[in-house]
Scaffold this motif. Sequence first.
Motif, PDB file in Angstrom:
ATOM      1  N   GLU A 189     -69.583 -11.587 -31.050  1.00 22.70           N
ATOM      2  CA  GLU A 189     -71.043 -11.664 -31.162  1.00 22.70           C
ATOM      3  C   GLU A 189     -71.455 -12.322 -32.475  1.00 22.70           C
ATOM      4  O   GLU A 189     -72.384 -13.138 -32.510  1.00 22.70           O
ATOM      5  N   ARG A 190     -70.757 -11.992 -33.552  1.00 20.21           N
ATOM      6  CA  ARG A 190     -71.101 -12.560 -34.858  1.00 20.21           C
ATOM      7  C   ARG A 190     -70.777 -14.044 -34.922  1.00 20.21           C
ATOM      8  O   ARG A 190     -71.522 -14.825 -35.528  1.00 20.21           O
ATOM      9  N   ARG A 191     -69.670 -14.437 -34.325  1.00 13.75           N
ATOM     10  CA  ARG A 191     -69.336 -15.866 -34.333  1.00 13.75           C
ATOM     11  C   ARG A 191     -70.348 -16.661 -33.512  1.00 13.75           C
ATOM     12  O   ARG A 191     -70.771 -17.752 -33.926  1.00 13.75           O
ATOM     13  N   ASP A 192     -70.734 -16.114 -32.371  1.00  9.83           N
ATOM     14  CA  ASP A 192     -71.731 -16.809 -31.548  1.00  9.83           C
ATOM     15  C   ASP A 192     -73.029 -16.998 -32.323  1.00  9.83           C
ATOM     16  O   ASP A 192     -73.645 -18.076 -32.282  1.00  9.83           O
ATOM     17  N   ALA A 193     -73.440 -15.947 -33.032  1.00  9.42           N
ATOM     18  CA  ALA A 193     -74.680 -16.038 -33.807  1.00  9.42           C
ATOM     19  C   ALA A 193     -74.531 -16.995 -34.982  1.00  9.42           C
ATOM     20  O   ALA A 193     -75.437 -17.791 -35.267  1.00  9.42           O
ATOM     21  N   ALA A 194     -73.378 -16.952 -35.653  1.00  5.44           N
ATOM     22  CA  ALA A 194     -73.159 -17.807 -36.826  1.00  5.44           C
ATOM     23  C   ALA A 194     -73.135 -19.284 -36.439  1.00  5.44           C
ATOM     24  O   ALA A 194     -73.630 -20.141 -37.190  1.00  5.44           O
ATOM     25  N   LEU A 195     -72.573 -19.586 -35.284  1.00  5.96           N
ATOM     26  CA  LEU A 195     -72.449 -20.989 -34.874  1.00  5.96           C
ATOM     27  C   LEU A 195     -73.789 -21.633 -34.529  1.00  5.96           C
ATOM     28  O   LEU A 195     -73.859 -22.844 -34.318  1.00  5.96           O
ATOM     29  N   LYS A 196     -74.853 -20.861 -34.505  1.00  5.15           N
ATOM     30  CA  LYS A 196     -76.186 -21.437 -34.354  1.00  5.15           C
ATOM     31  C   LYS A 196     -76.670 -22.021 -35.683  1.00  5.15           C
ATOM     32  O   LYS A 196     -77.596 -22.828 -35.715  1.00  5.15           O
ATOM     33  N   ARG A 197     -76.007 -21.597 -36.778  1.00  8.71           N
ATOM     34  CA  ARG A 197     -76.378 -22.064 -38.111  1.00  8.71           C
ATOM     35  C   ARG A 197     -75.280 -22.913 -38.752  1.00  8.71           C
ATOM     36  O   ARG A 197     -75.464 -23.454 -39.831  1.00  8.71           O
ATOM     37  N   VAL A 198     -74.113 -22.977 -38.106  1.00 12.40           N
ATOM     38  CA  VAL A 198     -72.955 -23.687 -38.667  1.00 12.40           C
ATOM     39  C   VAL A 198     -72.465 -24.700 -37.631  1.00 12.40           C
ATOM     40  O   VAL A 198     -72.191 -24.342 -36.478  1.00 12.40           O
ATOM     41  N   ALA A 199     -72.306 -25.947 -38.052  1.00 11.11           N
ATOM     42  CA  ALA A 199     -71.940 -27.003 -37.094  1.00 11.11           C
ATOM     43  C   ALA A 199     -70.443 -27.238 -36.998  1.00 11.11           C
ATOM     44  O   ALA A 199     -69.956 -27.752 -35.984  1.00 11.11           O
ATOM     45  N   ASN A 200     -69.681 -26.867 -38.044  1.00 11.32           N
ATOM     46  CA  ASN A 200     -68.257 -27.215 -38.089  1.00 11.32           C
ATOM     47  C   ASN A 200     -67.385 -25.962 -38.066  1.00 11.32           C
ATOM     48  O   ASN A 200     -67.763 -24.897 -38.576  1.00 11.32           O
ATOM     49  N   THR A 201     -66.199 -26.105 -37.479  1.00  4.42           N
ATOM     50  CA  THR A 201     -65.228 -25.009 -37.471  1.00  4.42           C
ATOM     51  C   THR A 201     -63.853 -25.555 -37.831  1.00  4.42           C
ATOM     52  O   THR A 201     -63.556 -26.728 -37.590  1.00  4.42           O
ATOM     53  N   ALA A 202     -63.015 -24.682 -38.414  1.00  3.82           N
ATOM     54  CA  ALA A 202     -61.642 -25.081 -38.762  1.00  3.82           C
ATOM     55  C   ALA A 202     -60.792 -23.833 -38.884  1.00  3.82           C
ATOM     56  O   ALA A 202     -61.248 -22.799 -39.377  1.00  3.82           O
ATOM     57  N   ARG A 203     -59.543 -23.963 -38.428  1.00  2.00           N
ATOM     58  CA  ARG A 203     -58.609 -22.849 -38.583  1.00  2.00           C
ATOM     59  C   ARG A 203     -58.112 -22.811 -40.033  1.00  2.00           C
ATOM     60  O   ARG A 203     -57.845 -23.860 -40.637  1.00  2.00           O
ATOM     61  N   MET A 204     -57.988 -21.619 -40.588  1.00  4.40           N
ATOM     62  CA  MET A 204     -57.481 -21.474 -41.953  1.00  4.40           C
ATOM     63  C   MET A 204     -56.077 -22.052 -42.043  1.00  4.40           C
ATOM     64  O   MET A 204     -55.217 -21.757 -41.217  1.00  4.40           O
ATOM     65  N   ALA A 205     -55.859 -22.889 -43.084  1.00  3.13           N
ATOM     66  CA  ALA A 205     -54.558 -23.551 -43.223  1.00  3.13           C
ATOM     67  C   ALA A 205     -54.040 -23.507 -44.651  1.00  3.13           C
ATOM     68  O   ALA A 205     -52.966 -24.046 -44.936  1.00  3.13           O
ATOM     69  N   GLY A 206     -54.773 -22.895 -45.552  1.00  6.23           N
ATOM     70  CA  GLY A 206     -54.329 -22.823 -46.947  1.00  6.23           C
ATOM     71  C   GLY A 206     -54.484 -24.111 -47.705  1.00  6.23           C
ATOM     72  O   GLY A 206     -53.790 -24.352 -48.693  1.00  6.23           O
ATOM     73  N   THR A 207     -55.406 -24.967 -47.251  1.00  2.00           N
ATOM     74  CA  THR A 207     -55.659 -26.246 -47.917  1.00  2.00           C
ATOM     75  C   THR A 207     -57.078 -26.244 -48.492  1.00  2.00           C
ATOM     76  O   THR A 207     -57.876 -25.352 -48.199  1.00  2.00           O
ATOM     77  N   ASP A 208     -57.402 -27.267 -49.275  1.00  2.00           N
ATOM     78  CA  ASP A 208     -58.753 -27.349 -49.823  1.00  2.00           C
ATOM     79  C   ASP A 208     -59.800 -27.505 -48.730  1.00  2.00           C
ATOM     80  O   ASP A 208     -60.911 -26.963 -48.827  1.00  2.00           O
ATOM     81  N   SER A 209     -59.453 -28.236 -47.695  1.00  2.00           N
ATOM     82  CA  SER A 209     -60.414 -28.480 -46.624  1.00  2.00           C
ATOM     83  C   SER A 209     -60.463 -27.330 -45.610  1.00  2.00           C
ATOM     84  O   SER A 209     -61.442 -27.189 -44.875  1.00  2.00           O
ATOM     85  N   ALA A 210     -59.409 -26.517 -45.574  1.00  9.38           N
ATOM     86  CA  ALA A 210     -59.364 -25.371 -44.659  1.00  9.38           C
ATOM     87  C   ALA A 210     -58.671 -24.202 -45.367  1.00  9.38           C
ATOM     88  O   ALA A 210     -57.523 -23.869 -45.075  1.00  9.38           O
ATOM     89  N   PRO A 211     -59.340 -23.598 -46.344  1.00 17.22           N
ATOM     90  CA  PRO A 211     -58.706 -22.560 -47.169  1.00 17.22           C
ATOM     91  C   PRO A 211     -58.369 -21.296 -46.382  1.00 17.22           C
ATOM     92  O   PRO A 211     -59.006 -20.982 -45.377  1.00 17.22           O
ATOM     93  N   ASP A 212     -57.345 -20.605 -46.864  1.00 16.52           N
ATOM     94  CA  ASP A 212     -57.004 -19.288 -46.321  1.00 16.52           C
ATOM     95  C   ASP A 212     -57.882 -18.275 -47.046  1.00 16.52           C
ATOM     96  O   ASP A 212     -57.892 -18.207 -48.281  1.00 16.52           O
ATOM     97  N   LEU A 213     -58.609 -17.460 -46.316  1.00 18.29           N
ATOM     98  CA  LEU A 213     -59.554 -16.517 -46.917  1.00 18.29           C
ATOM     99  C   LEU A 213     -58.956 -15.128 -47.102  1.00 18.29           C
ATOM    100  O   LEU A 213     -59.675 -14.139 -47.230  1.00 18.29           O
ATOM    101  N   PHE A 214     -57.632 -15.066 -47.144  1.00 22.10           N
ATOM    102  CA  PHE A 214     -56.943 -13.808 -47.425  1.00 22.10           C
ATOM    103  C   PHE A 214     -57.399 -13.259 -48.781  1.00 22.10           C
ATOM    104  O   PHE A 214     -57.389 -13.963 -49.780  1.00 22.10           O
ATOM    105  N   GLU A 215     -57.850 -11.990 -48.779  1.00 22.55           N
ATOM    106  CA  GLU A 215     -58.337 -11.309 -49.977  1.00 22.55           C
ATOM    107  C   GLU A 215     -59.556 -11.989 -50.603  1.00 22.55           C
ATOM    108  O   GLU A 215     -59.797 -11.868 -51.802  1.00 22.55           O
TER     109      GLU A 215
END
Length: 517
Positions: free
Chosen positions: A349-375
């Motif tokens: 439900e939260r992702r569906d709501a967030a994607l109304k305000r966010v145009a881009n998605t990316a899987r976490m990869a530990g890079t600058d363009s797709a950071p890992d949000l661990f901790e």
Amino acid sequence: PTPAPAPGTPPDEREGSAEASGLEASGGPRALPPKPAVTADDARATAILAQYGFIPGERHTRASLERYSRYFRKKYFSRDGVPADVTVRDLEGEFWRLVERPDLGKEVEVIYGADIATLEVGSGFTAKDDDCLDAPDQRKYATSPWNVCNMPYNPSSCLKHVEATTGITVPWLYFGMTLSTFCWHVEDHHLYSVNYHHFGDPKVWYSIPAKYSARFEEVMRRRLPHLFAAQPDLLHSLVTILSPAVLKEEGIPVYRAEQHPRSYIITFPHAYHAGFNTGFNCAEAVNFAPVDWLPFGAVATEQYVRDKRYQSVAHDQLLATLCDAAETQPSFCPTVAKVMAERVQIERERRDAALKRVANTARMAGTDSAPDLFEKDCLVCQADLNWAGVRCECKPKKLYCLRCVRECACKPERSTLFFRHTAEELDAKCARLAELARRHEDAEAAARAAAPVTTVAEEWIACDACGKWRRVPASLVAALGEDQKWTCVSNPRPAFASCDAPEEKMRENETWDERAS
């Protein structure tokens, strides 16, 4: 009176930490110990504590604090200059008189050596690396499951999957003195806690069942509106005390226990508790978390987010870890499966709501363009971002949780939602957990069916509080003294362990004569 330090206390014995506080209607001494680096949160906590009479006191050793406590007790409880013998009940009466009658204008200063990190000073329990050469018989306690240092890491504790955290998985020591108190509070993340009394005078505890916690909070806010108006999150600061008599007037049951040396007190999730020390003593406490804590932890996480509190246990991260642990710990499966299914539905439900305000998605990869949000934590509410988070080009070093995406007014094209697992992958985890839960429940049912049936002799007994008849093991009735009272709360059968439960019905062919006997 506000006693001076005990005469003859050498300055060089005042080492170690203690807290001094005014014992007033709004508080009692429990404060964070000094830390090498003072953060903004630390400074705020210190300011709140000082506001309600909790201030850093002189530094003490065990010996000097014990001497101070004895001196205080002798001077405070004296008649015509002669020390009086006082019982626990006498001390209890005086404690609540001070709390309930602030109009008397009597302030008392006491000291509490609270929240002392065992990582720095050592535990009162045998350590696993201690050879115990001076006391070999103590070696067996190093691995005992009742050693509080081991309880968070018990195989059945969820906290075994959490890194060492002082005050949660690493015990704290407490050195109390006469009339020092720990105010009404629940444990961090609504965890279980265990408190072991090493030595000294008794502690008196008061507790409230978790199902009354919401009513308790409402009563506190209504009874102390001026305090909550100035400090909305006052209950988090452990500075508020309200007497059991007032709470009982509000229909909130309060239970009392005396804790003596070499005994444990265990508090349950989201159960408020408070108490005071009747004299000098030493106790050690830590948190632990059987899997049945998990639903309470989920609720606590949402409350932390609402109150913008830092989460010392990242619940989403822990839940993901428990999904993997369930493969080898079947008993975890039913609870983890239920909590995970509920959490994944909320995430969808939260992702569906967030994607109304966010145009881009990316899987976490530990890079600058797709950071890992661990901790990583949310900029606004400090929520754990282990599962997903949002970054906008306007603040590239800041992150939002899915709840707080609306805080950024930028166009959707400037924001990216980073996720660890797709919604389909989370659903697959839920399906696997559900299958493991079914296998566990089937195995449990088969084991019960194969187990030999044992018959326990029973007798009827009437509750001395409500008068209702209860069927209990005959051994319980036999153990009661001739003049000893018995109430429903002592019933080993949970369904009838309350005076609110209906009276049990007699079985077919059972006669009143059999019941009355």
